[in-house]
Write a protein that holds these residues in place. Structure first.
Motif, PDB file in Angstrom:
ATOM      1  N   VAL A  85       0.817  -1.224   0.000  1.00 39.30           N
ATOM      2  CA  VAL A  85       0.000   0.000   0.000  1.00 39.30           C
ATOM      3  C   VAL A  85       0.846   1.267   0.000  1.00 39.30           C
ATOM      4  O   VAL A  85       0.347   2.344  -0.361  1.00 39.30           O
ATOM      5  N   ILE A  86       2.102   1.177   0.397  1.00 39.16           N
ATOM      6  CA  ILE A  86       2.955   2.381   0.426  1.00 39.16           C
ATOM      7  C   ILE A  86       4.147   2.252  -0.538  1.00 39.16           C
ATOM      8  O   ILE A  86       5.096   3.025  -0.440  1.00 39.16           O
ATOM      9  N   ARG A  87       4.072   1.276  -1.445  1.00 42.43           N
ATOM     10  CA  ARG A  87       5.222   1.040  -2.332  1.00 42.43           C
ATOM     11  C   ARG A  87       5.506   2.237  -3.219  1.00 42.43           C
ATOM     12  O   ARG A  87       6.660   2.564  -3.506  1.00 42.43           O
ATOM     13  N   GLU A  88       4.479   2.918  -3.660  1.00 37.38           N
ATOM     14  CA  GLU A  88       4.688   4.086  -4.512  1.00 37.38           C
ATOM     15  C   GLU A  88       5.471   5.167  -3.781  1.00 37.38           C
ATOM     16  O   GLU A  88       6.272   5.889  -4.380  1.00 37.38           O
ATOM     17  N   TRP A  89       5.254   5.297  -2.480  1.00 35.89           N
ATOM     18  CA  TRP A  89       5.996   6.265  -1.672  1.00 35.89           C
ATOM     19  C   TRP A  89       7.412   5.770  -1.393  1.00 35.89           C
ATOM     20  O   TRP A  89       8.371   6.558  -1.427  1.00 35.89           O
ATOM     21  N   LEU A  90       7.552   4.479  -1.124  1.00 35.02           N
ATOM     22  CA  LEU A  90       8.875   3.928  -0.831  1.00 35.02           C
ATOM     23  C   LEU A  90       9.785   3.894  -2.051  1.00 35.02           C
ATOM     24  O   LEU A  90      11.009   3.954  -1.910  1.00 35.02           O
ATOM     25  N   PRO A  92      10.156   5.883  -5.212  1.00 39.99           N
ATOM     26  CA  PRO A  92       9.967   6.952  -6.208  1.00 39.99           C
ATOM     27  C   PRO A  92      10.796   6.682  -7.461  1.00 39.99           C
ATOM     28  O   PRO A  92      11.670   5.800  -7.479  1.00 39.99           O
ATOM     29  N   GLY A  93      10.553   7.454  -8.494  1.00 37.03           N
ATOM     30  CA  GLY A  93      11.228   7.226  -9.771  1.00 37.03           C
ATOM     31  C   GLY A  93      12.740   7.335  -9.680  1.00 37.03           C
ATOM     32  O   GLY A  93      13.470   6.547 -10.306  1.00 37.03           O
ATOM     33  N   LEU A  95      14.666   6.618  -7.166  1.00 37.82           N
ATOM     34  CA  LEU A  95      15.228   5.444  -6.510  1.00 37.82           C
ATOM     35  C   LEU A  95      15.221   4.243  -7.459  1.00 37.82           C
ATOM     36  O   LEU A  95      16.147   3.417  -7.438  1.00 37.82           O
ATOM     37  N   THR A  96      14.205   4.149  -8.299  1.00 43.39           N
ATOM     38  CA  THR A  96      14.186   3.095  -9.320  1.00 43.39           C
ATOM     39  C   THR A  96      15.373   3.254 -10.268  1.00 43.39           C
ATOM     40  O   THR A  96      15.991   2.265 -10.682  1.00 43.39           O
ATOM     41  N   ALA A  97      15.689   4.505 -10.615  1.00 42.49           N
ATOM     42  CA  ALA A  97      16.850   4.758 -11.470  1.00 42.49           C
ATOM     43  C   ALA A  97      18.134   4.323 -10.782  1.00 42.49           C
ATOM     44  O   ALA A  97      19.021   3.732 -11.420  1.00 42.49           O
ATOM     45  N   VAL A  98      18.249   4.588  -9.489  1.00 46.02           N
ATOM     46  CA  VAL A  98      19.435   4.162  -8.737  1.00 46.02           C
ATOM     47  C   VAL A  98      19.551   2.646  -8.739  1.00 46.02           C
ATOM     48  O   VAL A  98      20.641   2.087  -8.957  1.00 46.02           O
ATOM     49  N   GLN A  99      18.451   1.964  -8.478  1.00 47.02           N
ATOM     50  CA  GLN A  99      18.463   0.497  -8.517  1.00 47.02           C
ATOM     51  C   GLN A  99      18.927  -0.022  -9.875  1.00 47.02           C
ATOM     52  O   GLN A  99      19.732  -0.959  -9.956  1.00 47.02           O
TER      53      GLN A  99
END
Length: 241
Positions: A85-90, A92-93, A95-99
């Motif tokens: 339920v809070i994945r969108e907050w955890l 963000p775009g 952080l996805t780029a960092v991953q």
């Protein structure tokens, strides 16, 4: 194995040093990739947020403002049902780029380590000797890209981790050892790339010289050309050792 079997050029010192630095950097990168301590809260602040890595968050009875009746407690994988339920907050775009950048850096560095291991161990022997300059050049390119991707990762994370629209109370948090390992890995990969670049240029020049010597054999006395080729290979062998 006879002495004649060992009469082939060994890997140069520059290749050995560059590969060693690459292996050390790869270890730091692996620990950073898997470590859950890119950022953590100060212990004395008693924050409900404890620490996080690229793939894991740890909370202590945390209440998200949008879901005040639900407690998030313990350490969980970022894509687990616990954080649905809070994945969108955890995540963000940025952080996805960092991953993505760190994952690409890890894949490229592991591939470069395999190629460098083949060059150093001379396995398979014929391919390692014939295509050594290609192996080293490809390793240089992969190590360089790993350094660039890690630089982007630490820059993006360091510039966004204190945003107030991400973790609550960002002033309670501090960058931790997993992030520091990524910084160390990026610096080491950069140093290894410099060594591998000069080594790849040297190997390419030696390859061109060998081709020229072979071409000269068709226009000069074969015995003289063969003797000259042996002398060049002997000098090359001494230079690498």
């Amino acid at each position: 194995m006879t002495a004649a079997d060992n009469e082939y050029p060994k890997a140069s010192n520059a290749t050995l040093i560059g590969a060693s630095i690459t292996y050390v950097a790869g270890l730091f990168l692996l620990l950073s990739f898997a470590g859950p301590y890119w950022i953590e809260s100060y212990p004395e602040m008693f924050s409900s947020f404890k620490h996080m890595g690229l793939w894991e968050y740890c909370f202590d009875r945390f209440r998200f403002p949008t879901y005040p009746y639900r407690l998030f407690h313990g350490c969980h994988y970022i894509f687990s049902e616990e954080f649905y339920v809070i994945r969108e907050w955890l995540l963000p775009g940025w952080l996805t780029a960092v991953q993505s950048f760190v994952t690409l850096a890890l894949i490229l560095s592991l591939t470069a380590q395999v190629l460098l291991a083949c060059v150093i161990m001379r396995w398979p022997l014929r391919a390692a000797l014939r295509y050594e300059w290609i192996f080293v050049s490809c390793s240089f390119a992969m190590v360089t890209l790993s350094s660039v991707f890690l630089f982007l990762s630490v820059a993006i994370f360091g510039g966004n981790c204190y945003r107030r629209d991400w973790l609550l109370y960002p002033s309670f948090n501090v960058l931790s050892w997993s992030y520091a390992f990524a910084v160390v890995a990026f610096i080491l990969f950069g140093a290894a790339a410099i060594l591998l670049y000069f080594e790849s240029r040297k190997l390419y020049e030696l390859r061109l010289e060998a081709k020229n010597l072979v071409a000269q054999m068709h226009h000069s006395q074969p015995e003289h050309a063969l003797q000259h080729l042996r002398e060049q290979l002997q000098q090359q062998r001494h230079g690498w050792n």
